[in-house]
Design an enzyme around this catalytic site. Structure first.
Site, short mmCIF file in Angstrom:
data_model
loop_
_atom_site.label_atom_id
_atom_site.label_comp_id
_atom_site.label_asym_id
_atom_site.label_seq_id
_atom_site.Cartn_x
_atom_site.Cartn_y
_atom_site.Cartn_z
CG ASP A 103 -2.32 0.24 0.97
OD1 ASP A 103 -2.62 1.37 0.49
OD2 ASP A 103 -3.15 -0.65 1.22
CG ASP A 204 -4.73 5.06 1.23
OD1 ASP A 204 -5.60 4.20 1.40
OD2 ASP A 204 -4.66 6.13 1.88
CD GLU A 261 -9.04 4.03 -1.46
OE1 GLU A 261 -9.93 3.57 -0.74
OE2 GLU A 261 -8.18 4.82 -1.05
CG HIS A 330 -9.00 -2.38 4.16
ND1 HIS A 330 -8.81 -2.28 2.80
CD2 HIS A 330 -8.57 -1.21 4.68
CE1 HIS A 330 -8.28 -1.10 2.52
NE2 HIS A 330 -8.13 -0.44 3.63
CG ASP A 331 -11.44 0.99 3.43
OD1 ASP A 331 -10.98 0.93 4.59
OD2 ASP A 331 -10.81 1.46 2.46
#
Ligand code: GLC
Ligand code: CA
Length: 554
Positions: A103, A204, A261, A330-331
């Site tokens: 990430d 990210d 992202e 994961h969000d």
């Protein structure tokens, strides 16, 4: 149509797997997943057929947002291990033919990063301008923007009486991308990692790096002190100048894969980010399908809207660019709980959702636990939540007078912690995740839902994923073939074909609890995978959450 010619590109042909290190596998009993834990599970990933892993942040961090708040970009957080552990992970993954991306969090740092510690010292500090500092307005914040994690997007610093901007938590101050020194420093760090041998990055919050000039107030919203501020910092005009410069100074010089992202990026803008001539990112995590959630228990997807989103992204990328395909991370909450049916049709719906997204054109990403149909968790108390955004939200809701029960009910459906409970490996203590006390409660359903059980059971969700991966790697048509949506007007069926030089593949999924009629004009198709034991016995009907995959007999 003529022959489709495609260069073979490794990151288009692999299946990717996302690891949330804190919750994946603990190796030393401290209740926190770690790098050695990941290494111990590489054989599992290899056997599943994974060719690429994305590891969420493992950098040194105070862990306010579980690692998305970085205090040293070139070191490993001690609870996760050391740089030596990371190097070993790289070697062990590569030895198994698995590539590794990490990430890259460059919209913000931790407030404990040395850059911010300097910046905070005084208005004249050499690094003051590395972050976004403003004077307050009439004793208030500089503007009314709301943080993505609730409350104001500004935090007052007592030392200089100015405010700094934080789109996320107040321990994640935004870097000032207007400052060329900041950008150069980030580029150096990025190249350091690529020289280290990693295979790329998931980038990210990259659509947030440019902020609206002048930081204008948003029109007030009755009853709200702060206003959701996405339009002020998401894919703001002019951002491509930064993306171009970033890529030119970093990724373009290496053979790496990059996945941005991209909240707020529409299918119309997508080629600015991933068009081949642009030479910017490889693919994007778009957000348009994420919010389409229907509270009707018989059909929990707003299917027509979902089809519209996917069709738009598929056609935008039909001849240029590339999609990253995902339904979990994961969000967001667990797909089988949100879009499927985690009670009566748990297994069928987990598999139908898998078939739905996995074989579209793009690189499929599986989020840890998705492959065994992990479900949302039922926490009993607000104190069970660990996510910083949930904690902030609880505080805000309590201020507004909501009861704890009301808040709990809402969080059960929305909290990011639903996706972060420890990976369920076996029916042993703590699901085989840790011999100590896990940092976040384990989902109570682990004795039923776990890897060990499912590995042995040919009808399991896990083996369905394994078969999907096999299917996709056996036949490049599933990778490069043209996508066409079928049964477009159906409110229950998601179906599509893929065509590649005379070969046809077809996916048909009923995403409702009803039995529905189905017909196709395709001929000569052979069933290659399905989620009901007796296959497509009922040719012209699909049972609840029935999914079938066909290929033509060449
Ligand atoms: C991204 C991450 C999320 C994190 C946020 C701030 O959206 O996926 O987990 O909280 O950025 O870094
Ligand atoms: Ca550990």
């Amino acid at each position: 149509m003529g022959e489709i010619k495609e260069k073979n590109i490794w990151w288009k042909e692999v299946v990717a797997y996302q690891i949330y290190p804190r919750s994946f596998q603990d190796s030393n009993g401290d209740g926190i997943g770690d790098i050695q834990g990941i290494i111990s599970r590489l054989d599992y990933l290899k056997d599943l057929g994974i060719g690429l892993i994305w590891i969420c942040p493992i950098y040194k961090s105070p862990q306010d947002d579980n690692g998305y708040d970085i205090s040293d970009y070139q070191n490993i957080h001690s609870e996760f291990g050391t740089l030596e552990d990371f190097d070993l992970l790289l070697r062990e993954a590569h030895r198994r033919g698995i590539r590794v991306i990490i990430d890259l969090v460059i919209n913000h740092t931790s407030d404990e990063h040395p850059w911010f510690l300097e910046s905070r010292k005084s208005k004249t500090n050499e690094k003051r301008d590395w972050y976004v500092w403003r004077e307050g307005k009439d004793g208030q914040e500089p503007n009314n923007w709301e943080s993505i994690f609730s409350g104001s997007a500004w935090e007052k610093d007592q030392l200089t009486d100015q405010y700094y901007l934080h789109l996320f938590s107040k321990k994640q101050p935004d870097l000032n991308w207007e400052n060329p020194k900041v950008r150069q420093e980030l580029y150096k760090m990025i190249c350091w990692w690529m020289d280290h041998g990693i295979d790329g990055f998931r980038i990210d919050a990259i659509s947030h790096i440019k902020k609206k000039e002048g930081f204008p107030d948003l029109p007030a919203v009755p009853g709200k002190t702060y206003v959701p501020s996405y339009s002020m910092h998401m894919n703001v005009d002019g951002i491509q100048k930064y993306i171009e410069e970033l890529c030119e100074n970093t990724f373009r010089k290496y053979d790496v894969v990059t996945v941005g992202e991209a909240n707020g990026v529409s299918s119309k803008d997508a080629l600015d980010w991933v068009g081949e001539n642009q030479k910017k990112f490889s693919m994007l995590f778009q957000f348009e399908h994420i919010g389409l959630w229907n509270k009707d228990p018989n059909q929990k997807i707003e299917l027509k809207k979902l089809k519209d989103v996917f069709e738009r992204w598929q056609s935008a990328m039909q001849n240029d660019g590339w999609n990253a395909l995902y339904i979990e991370n994961h969000d967001i909450v667990r797909a089988v709980s949100k879009w499927g049916n985690d009670s009566s049709f748990w297994s069928e719906s987990a598999k139908a959702l898998a078939a739905m997204y996995f074989l579209m054109k793009g690189t499929p990403f599986i989020y840890q636990g998705q492959e065994i149909g992990m479900t949302n968790v039922k926490f009993e108390s607000l104190s069970d939540f660990q996510d910083v955004s949930a904690k902030n939200w609880i505080r805000e809701q309590q201020k507004e007078g909501k009861t704890d029960q009301e808040i709990l009910n809402e969080l059960c459906f929305t909290s990011r912690d639903n996706a972060r409970t420890p990976m369920q490996w076996s029916s042993e203590k703590n699901a085989g995740f840790s011999s100590g006390v896990p940092w976040l409660l384990v989902n109570k359903n682990y004795p039923q839902i776990n890897v060990e059980n499912q590995w042995k059971n040919p009808d399991s969700v896990l083996n369905f994923y394994k078969n999907l991966i096999k299917l996709r790697s056996r036949n490049l048509g599933w990778v490069y073939g043209n996508f066409q949506l079928l049964n477009k007007d159906s409110a229950e069926i998601f179906a599509y074909s893929r065509r590649f030089n005379g070969w046809t593949g077809m996916v048909v999924c009923n995403l409702s609890t009803k039995k529905v009629q189905f017909s196709t004009t395709e001929t000569n198709l052979k069933l290659v995978l399905c989620n009901y034991r007796d296959g497509d016995k009922e040719q012209s009907f699909l049972r609840p959450y029935e999914a079938r995959i066909y290929e033509n007999c060449l």
